[in-house]
Design a protein around this motif. Structure first.
Motif, PDB file in Angstrom:
ATOM      1  N   THR A   1      15.870 -14.333 -10.475  1.00  0.00           N
ATOM      2  CA  THR A   1      15.740 -14.511  -9.177  1.00  0.00           C
ATOM      3  C   THR A   1      16.416 -12.702  -8.599  1.00  0.00           C
ATOM      4  OG1 THR A   1      18.670 -13.445  -9.652  1.00  0.00           O
ATOM      5  CG2 THR A   1      17.445 -16.311  -8.672  1.00  0.00           C
ATOM      6  N   ASP A   2      14.974 -12.230  -8.118  1.00  0.00           N
ATOM      7  CA  ASP A   2      14.510 -10.931  -6.914  1.00  0.00           C
ATOM      8  C   ASP A   2      15.475 -10.341  -6.837  1.00  0.00           C
ATOM      9  OD1 ASP A   2      12.781  -9.061  -6.376  1.00  0.00           O
ATOM     10  OD2 ASP A   2      12.697  -9.739  -3.961  1.00  0.00           O
ATOM     11  N   VAL A   3      15.941  -8.322  -7.164  1.00  0.00           N
ATOM     12  CA  VAL A   3      16.812  -8.078  -6.955  1.00  0.00           C
ATOM     13  C   VAL A   3      15.882  -7.032  -5.775  1.00  0.00           C
ATOM     14  CG1 VAL A   3      18.213  -6.407  -7.511  1.00  0.00           C
ATOM     15  CG2 VAL A   3      18.339  -8.604  -8.645  1.00  0.00           C
ATOM     16  N   ASN A   4      16.515  -6.597  -4.860  1.00  0.00           N
ATOM     17  CA  ASN A   4      16.008  -5.077  -4.228  1.00  0.00           C
ATOM     18  C   ASN A   4      15.683  -3.934  -5.389  1.00  0.00           C
ATOM     19  OD1 ASN A   4      14.454  -4.527  -2.266  1.00  0.00           O
ATOM     20  ND2 ASN A   4      16.642  -3.572  -0.939  1.00  0.00           N
ATOM     21  N   ASP A   5      14.495  -3.985  -5.810  1.00  0.00           N
ATOM     22  CA  ASP A   5      14.227  -2.612  -6.353  1.00  0.00           C
ATOM     23  C   ASP A   5      13.138  -2.330  -6.735  1.00  0.00           C
ATOM     24  OD1 ASP A   5      13.288  -5.238  -7.884  1.00  0.00           O
ATOM     25  OD2 ASP A   5      13.356  -4.524  -9.817  1.00  0.00           O
ATOM     26  N   ASN A   6      12.478  -2.419  -5.826  1.00  0.00           N
ATOM     27  CA  ASN A   6      11.250  -2.047  -5.340  1.00  0.00           C
ATOM     28  C   ASN A   6      10.687  -1.216  -3.912  1.00  0.00           C
ATOM     29  OD1 ASN A   6       9.557  -2.730  -7.960  1.00  0.00           O
ATOM     30  ND2 ASN A   6      10.427  -4.497  -7.256  1.00  0.00           N
ATOM     31  N   VAL A   7      10.856   0.125  -3.671  1.00  0.00           N
ATOM     32  CA  VAL A   7      10.675   0.909  -2.565  1.00  0.00           C
ATOM     33  C   VAL A   7       9.888   0.655  -1.935  1.00  0.00           C
ATOM     34  CG1 VAL A   7      11.895   2.685  -3.435  1.00  0.00           C
ATOM     35  CG2 VAL A   7       9.735   2.223  -3.843  1.00  0.00           C
ATOM     36  N   PRO A   8       9.853  -0.088  -0.897  1.00  0.00           N
ATOM     37  CA  PRO A   8       7.992  -0.399   0.131  1.00  0.00           C
ATOM     38  C   PRO A   8       7.355   0.999  -1.050  1.00  0.00           C
ATOM     39  CG  PRO A   8      10.433  -0.391   2.060  1.00  0.00           C
ATOM     40  CD  PRO A   8      10.271  -0.065   0.236  1.00  0.00           C
ATOM     41  N   VAL A   9       5.786   0.565  -0.684  1.00  0.00           N
ATOM     42  CA  VAL A   9       4.801   1.179  -1.334  1.00  0.00           C
ATOM     43  C   VAL A   9       4.055   1.889   0.325  1.00  0.00           C
ATOM     44  CG1 VAL A   9       2.884   2.392  -2.570  1.00  0.00           C
ATOM     45  CG2 VAL A   9       5.223   1.061  -3.699  1.00  0.00           C
ATOM     46  N   ILE A  10       3.879   2.924   0.897  1.00  0.00           N
ATOM     47  CA  ILE A  10       2.774   3.765   1.489  1.00  0.00           C
ATOM     48  C   ILE A  10       1.467   3.760   1.121  1.00  0.00           C
ATOM     49  CG2 ILE A  10       2.183   4.160   3.782  1.00  0.00           C
ATOM     50  CD1 ILE A  10       5.574   4.837   3.692  1.00  0.00           C
ATOM     51  N   SER A  11       0.597   3.350   1.800  1.00  0.00           N
ATOM     52  CA  SER A  11      -1.193   4.042   1.086  1.00  0.00           C
ATOM     53  C   SER A  11      -1.952   3.894   1.813  1.00  0.00           C
ATOM     54  CB  SER A  11      -1.789   2.425   0.324  1.00  0.00           C
ATOM     55  OG  SER A  11      -0.654   2.312  -1.139  1.00  0.00           O
ATOM     56  N   VAL A  12      -2.101   5.701   1.914  1.00  0.00           N
ATOM     57  CA  VAL A  12      -2.133   5.659   3.215  1.00  0.00           C
ATOM     58  C   VAL A  12      -4.388   5.166   2.469  1.00  0.00           C
ATOM     59  CG1 VAL A  12      -3.654   7.525   4.369  1.00  0.00           C
ATOM     60  CG2 VAL A  12      -1.584   7.621   3.986  1.00  0.00           C
ATOM     61  N   ARG A  13      -4.344   4.528   3.649  1.00  0.00           N
ATOM     62  CA  ARG A  13      -5.867   3.888   3.390  1.00  0.00           C
ATOM     63  C   ARG A  13      -7.472   4.873   4.200  1.00  0.00           C
ATOM     64  NH1 ARG A  13      -4.548   1.162  -0.295  1.00  0.00           N
ATOM     65  NH2 ARG A  13      -4.325  -1.017  -0.940  1.00  0.00           N
ATOM     66  N   SER A  14      -6.967   5.275   4.754  1.00  0.00           N
ATOM     67  CA  SER A  14      -7.924   6.035   6.036  1.00  0.00           C
ATOM     68  C   SER A  14      -6.874   7.248   6.732  1.00  0.00           C
ATOM     69  CB  SER A  14      -9.623   5.672   5.800  1.00  0.00           C
ATOM     70  OG  SER A  14      -9.826   6.528   7.022  1.00  0.00           O
ATOM     71  N   ALA A  15      -7.561   8.236   6.888  1.00  0.00           N
ATOM     72  CA  ALA A  15      -6.590   9.445   8.111  1.00  0.00           C
ATOM     73  C   ALA A  15      -7.728  10.493   8.158  1.00  0.00           C
ATOM     74  CB  ALA A  15      -5.799   9.672   7.125  1.00  0.00           C
ATOM     75  N   LEU A  16      -7.958  11.078   9.640  1.00  0.00           N
ATOM     76  CA  LEU A  16      -8.064  11.966   9.793  1.00  0.00           C
ATOM     77  C   LEU A  16      -7.649  13.295   9.685  1.00  0.00           C
ATOM     78  CD1 LEU A  16      -9.178  11.058  13.553  1.00  0.00           C
ATOM     79  CD2 LEU A  16     -10.800  10.766  11.504  1.00  0.00           C
ATOM     80  N   SER A  17      -8.009  14.086   9.060  1.00  0.00           N
ATOM     81  CA  SER A  17      -7.855  15.400   8.807  1.00  0.00           C
ATOM     82  C   SER A  17      -7.676  16.257  10.287  1.00  0.00           C
ATOM     83  CB  SER A  17      -8.348  16.032   7.853  1.00  0.00           C
ATOM     84  OG  SER A  17      -9.219  16.429   8.071  1.00  0.00           O
TER      85      SER A  17
ATOM     86  N   SER B   1      -5.859   8.517  24.950  1.00  0.00           N
ATOM     87  CA  SER B   1      -5.004   8.296  23.909  1.00  0.00           C
ATOM     88  C   SER B   1      -5.493   7.034  23.291  1.00  0.00           C
ATOM     89  CB  SER B   1      -3.643   7.692  25.260  1.00  0.00           C
ATOM     90  OG  SER B   1      -2.650   7.382  24.726  1.00  0.00           O
ATOM     91  N   GLY B   2      -4.266   5.813  22.237  1.00  0.00           N
ATOM     92  CA  GLY B   2      -5.174   5.126  21.674  1.00  0.00           C
ATOM     93  C   GLY B   2      -6.054   5.521  20.470  1.00  0.00           C
ATOM     94  N   THR B   3      -6.475   6.878  20.447  1.00  0.00           N
ATOM     95  CA  THR B   3      -7.278   7.117  18.935  1.00  0.00           C
ATOM     96  C   THR B   3      -6.759   6.988  17.712  1.00  0.00           C
ATOM     97  OG1 THR B   3      -8.247   9.019  20.601  1.00  0.00           O
ATOM     98  CG2 THR B   3      -8.466   8.999  18.280  1.00  0.00           C
ATOM     99  N   VAL B   4      -7.073   6.256  16.933  1.00  0.00           N
ATOM    100  CA  VAL B   4      -6.377   6.359  15.299  1.00  0.00           C
ATOM    101  C   VAL B   4      -6.985   6.608  14.666  1.00  0.00           C
ATOM    102  CG1 VAL B   4      -6.558   4.559  13.754  1.00  0.00           C
ATOM    103  CG2 VAL B   4      -7.040   3.529  15.367  1.00  0.00           C
ATOM    104  N   VAL B   5      -5.797   7.693  14.099  1.00  0.00           N
ATOM    105  CA  VAL B   5      -5.821   8.945  13.799  1.00  0.00           C
ATOM    106  C   VAL B   5      -5.064   8.489  11.982  1.00  0.00           C
ATOM    107  CG1 VAL B   5      -5.000  10.103  15.192  1.00  0.00           C
ATOM    108  CG2 VAL B   5      -3.298   9.294  13.420  1.00  0.00           C
TER     109      VAL B   5
END
Length: 845
Positions: free
Chosen positions: A338-354, A362-366
């Motif tokens: 059975t699953d136990v909450n032992d994994n934190v969410p992983v955020i991967s930045v696929r693409s980003a503006l510097s 307004s609404g520009t994807v960064v």
């Protein structure tokens, strides 16, 4: 060679089918390809650029990349062709154990457009694994009393391949006493069983050797074999029996290592050796054998290493219980993790503006984010959020993707850089969280004009400044950045006294320093009003203006200028001023003698003038008003006082240092014509050029004065008679009025700052040694209030004849001359005088 050719042909057909399938699915926004396992690195998978309609230019700029979940990147994008190729050799059995369809997922990220495309690649199986038995030597014990038809489970073979390449059949060879039966398991697997076909006789044969062969369905087929040794035992009445045919247990994935998961039990009614039961794994995978341990005596299954729900959520074990006589029984053990909450969410930045421009709408994807939680159920449900104090928001995209977009307009002048923190929290209890920080720099746009530090500037500059002197510095700041904030200064067009403003002042373009280009004169220019423009370096440039007021400060650079008495003509007089004033000897103390009038071209304190008596022939006789410049008698003249007095009046301003000028007055005290003529003769003698005979000069002066006096007396008598007659007729004067009254003080008015006697009789007499140049001029305007006006003659009448009475004397080339003005006041005549005489002689030079 033929078999290899057939395998190559099948592989090519599989690739062709995968390409056609991908082209069909690209129209639905998702790509799906298929590639056989064990392909070398760089093998072609699919033409994603063509299927998605991308441009190769975007690939060369590095704006497109492939991302695969996990630590290992199995696919890559060829930069020149746009083909999706394998980045590593792929082993299907390692990636997808016990999975019929092995699919790897990756995303194609388009950086410039902030878009992503999902790609699924199915890894097809090739027959690269042969069936194998866990043990190559199997041992089976049977009692000689075993009835024919009895069945004994055999160890199963394992084939890591799938589909037709997996295990397909078994074969048994070696002895007529035994045959092979294959049963289908619950999962469709094949379970071999050894069937006793003929009764055993231990005395005839104590051992039987058999060969069990397992075959897959590949082309060519692969096989695996195991040897079976059957031992015939004496009679064993009872076989072990498990308490349950199937055991199921649920354990959390965080159960500690060494914990007993479950204990299986089997009973054997025999005694002694035949009743001694031992437990063992009959069928178990390699992974399960490394994870669990079975105690052969107690049947307890313990944990050897930590469980991970994400790696395996269930295990199926087959346990065998065998007694000493060789009889056995089997039971299925299912361990569900059975699953136990032992994994934190992983955020991967696929693409980003510097960087982002501050005028981005307004609404520009960064940024494009992928959020994943390996847990399941509520533990794997992730919620993402941003901080409240940033002008950005999250938008949920397809699958587990999120877009970070601008929520409002940006202003670089307020915040030039953002560190946007993205937080992800799962639904477990307690909830696990993770975060990622996006660093975003705001690029400047020229949206701010330069602003001066002051609303207006003013400065004071002393006159006579040096050319190039610094006047002041104006300074403007621009809230923008870089070239947009670079401020340059320049003067607005203008003119001063008809000349361009740029010829007076200039401004340094870089620093805003304002310089005077010429020496300024307060008396010519007292104030400069100009505008300075500050302009930034943006495109288009923005600018602002500021008013600059430059006040020229007066300096004491002008000495006082004496207006009266007029300038003397004596050679070598330098800056001195001279004049001659006549005063009666009967003047009282405080009587006005003359007034020195002076002006100063400067201003303010530098133009405040004061007068003082610097030098006098008789120091106590005259005084000068400190601020008025009036020369008055300090006391009444005495008989012993000299007739002629020389006064030097010093006119001084209040500048620092003070400048001054002097005026020289000659005052003559006289009561009769004889005294006047004597003084005039004495003055003429002093004015004569060196070497000229004094007797000739005196003679000419006496003749001139006598002639003038005669004419003057006759004229005055005539005027007086006419005046008295008119007054008598008009009864303007009382009959007993036999004398003229004195002139009141109110009849004195200023002419060029000098108080003169306007209501007086005035005659201008010019006498020279040459009688032909002597003249007498009557001024009628000065006696309008006492005698009838008479028009002046058009030309001055000669006072003496044209002939020179002293013709024997040598005529000088430039005889000396005496010019004087006679002004006679009736109020100052003595009672015994028959005729009025001149009271004042002006302009003796």
């Amino acid at each position: 060679m033929c078999a290899a050719g057939r395998r190559w042909g099948r592989r090519q057909r599989a690739l062709l089918g995968a390409v056609l399938l991908a082209a069909w699915q690209a129209a639905w926004g998702q790509l799906r390809y298929s590639v056989p396992e064990e392909m070398p690195k760089g093998s072609f998978v699919g033409d994603v650029v063509k299927d998605l309609g991308l441009r190769l230019l975007e690939l060369s700029d590095g704006g497109v990349r492939v991302v695969t979940e996990g630590r290992t990147q199995y696919f890559a994008l060829h930069g020149k062709t746009g083909h999706l190729v394998t980045a590593e050799r792929i082993d299907r059995e390692q990636l997808c154990e016990r999975v019929q369809q092995c699919v790897l997922r990756c995303e194609l990220i388009v950086e410039g457009e902030m878009k992503f495309y999902e790609i699924e690649v199915e890894i097809t199986d090739i027959n690269d694994n042969a069936p194998s038995f866990k043990e190559m030597e199997l041992e089976q014990r049977m009692s000689e009393m075993t009835a024919p038809g009895s069945r004994f489970p055999l160890a199963e073979a394992h084939d890591l391949d799938s589909g037709r390449n997996s295990l397909q059949s078994y074969e048994l060879s070696g002895d007529e006493h035994f045959s092979l039966a294959v049963q289908a398991g619950p999962g469709g697997d094949q379970r071999p069983e050894l069937v006793l076909a003929k009764a055993l006789d231990r005395e005839e044969a104590a051992f039987h050797e058999l060969v069990l062969r397992a075959m897959d369905g590949g082309d060519p087929a692969r096989t695996g074999t195991a040897r079976i040794r059957v031992t015939v035992l004496d009679a064993n009445d009872n076989a072990p029996v498990f308490s349950q045919a199937e055991y199921t247990v649920r354990v959390p994935e965080d159960v500690p290592v060494g914990s007993v998961i479950i204990a299986v039990t089997a009973m054997d009614n025999d005694e002694g050796l035949f009743g001694n039961v031992k437990y063992s794994f009959k069928k178990v995978t390699d992974k399960a054998s490394k994870t669990f341990h079975l105690d052969s005596q107690t049947g307890a299954i313990t944990l050897l290493r930590s469980l991970d729900f994400e790696e395996g959520n269930s295990y199926e074990l087959e346990v065998q219980a065998q007694d000493g006589g060789g009889l056995s029984d089997t039971a299925e053990v299912a361990i569900i993790v059975t699953d136990v909450n032992d994994n934190v969410p992983v955020i991967s930045v696929r693409s980003a503006l510097s960087e982002i421009s501050e005028d981005a709408p307004s609404g520009t994807v960064v940024a494009l984010l992928h959020v994943n939680d390996r847990d399941s159920g509520a533990n794997g449900q992730v919620r993402c959020s941003l901080a409240d104090d940033v002008p950005f928001r999250l938008q949920s995209s397809q699958g587990n993707y999120y877009s970070v977009v601008t929520a409002s307009e940006l202003d670089r002048e307020q915040v030039w850089e953002y560190n946007v923190t993205v937080r992800a929290a799962d639904g477990g209890s307690p909830s696990l969280q993770s975060s990622a920080v996006l660093a975003l720099r705001v690029l400047d746009v020229n949206d701010n004009a330069p602003v001066f530090l002051e609303e207006r500037y003013s400065a004071r500059l002393a006159e006579n400044n040096a050319a190039g002197a610094l006047v002041l510095t104006v300074r403007a700041t621009d809230a923008d950045w870089g070239q947009n904030a670079r401020v340059r200064y320049r003067l607005a067009e203008g003119r001063v006294r008809g000349a361009p403003l740029s010829s007076y002042v200039s401004v340094q373009a870089e620093t805003g320093a304002l310089y005077a280009l010429r020496s300024l004169d307060y008396e010519q220019v007292r104030e400069l009003q100009l505008w300075v423009r500050a302009e930034d370096g943006g495109a288009p440039a923005l600018s602002s203006n500021v008013s600059v007021r430059l006040l020229i400060v007066d300096e004491n650079d002008n000495a006082p200028q004496v207006l009266y008495p007029p300038a003397g003509a004596a050679a070598g007089s330098g800056a001195a001023w001279s004049g001659v004033e006549l005063a009666p000897r009967r003047s009282e103390a405080g009587a006005l003698v003359a007034k020195v009038v002076a002006v100063d071209a400067d201003a303010g304190q530098n133009a405040w003038l004061s007068y003082e008596l610097a030098k006098a022939t008789e120091p106590g006789l005259f005084r000068v008003g400190l601020h008025s410049g009036e020369v008055r008698t300090a006391r009444s003249p005495l008989a012993r006082d000299a007739a002629r007095h020389s006064l030097v009046v010093l006119v001084r301003d209040h500048g620092r240092p003070a400048l001054s000028a002097t005026a020289t007055l000659s005052v003559v005290l006289a009561e009769s014509v004889a005294e006047l003529l004597a003084e005039l003769g004495s003055a003429a003698d002093e004015a004569a050029a060196p070497g000229e005979p004094a007797a000739s000069l005196t003679r000419w002066l006496v003749l001139a004065v006598a002639a003038v006096s005669c004419l003057f007396v006759a004229f005055l008598l005539l005027l007086l008679a006419l005046r008295l007659r008119r007054w008598h007729r008009q009864h303007l004067l009382p009959a007993d009025s036999g004398a003229l009254r004195g002139v009141p003080v109110s009849h004195f008015v200023g002419i060029d700052g000098v108080r003169a006697f306007l209501q007086s009789y005035s005659h201008d007499v010019s006498l020279t040694a040459d009688s032909r140049k002597s003249q007498l001029r009557f001024s009628a305007a000065s006696c309008c209030d006492t005698l009838p006006a008479r028009p002046p003659p058009d030309e001055p009448a000669p006072l003496l004849g044209d002939q020179d009475p002293a013709g024997a004397l040598p005529a000088p080339s430039a005889p000396p001359s005496v010019s004087f003005s006679l002004r006679i006041f009736p109020a100052t005549l003595s009672s015994d005088a028959l005729l009025p005489f001149p009271r004042r002689v002006l302009g003796l030079a």
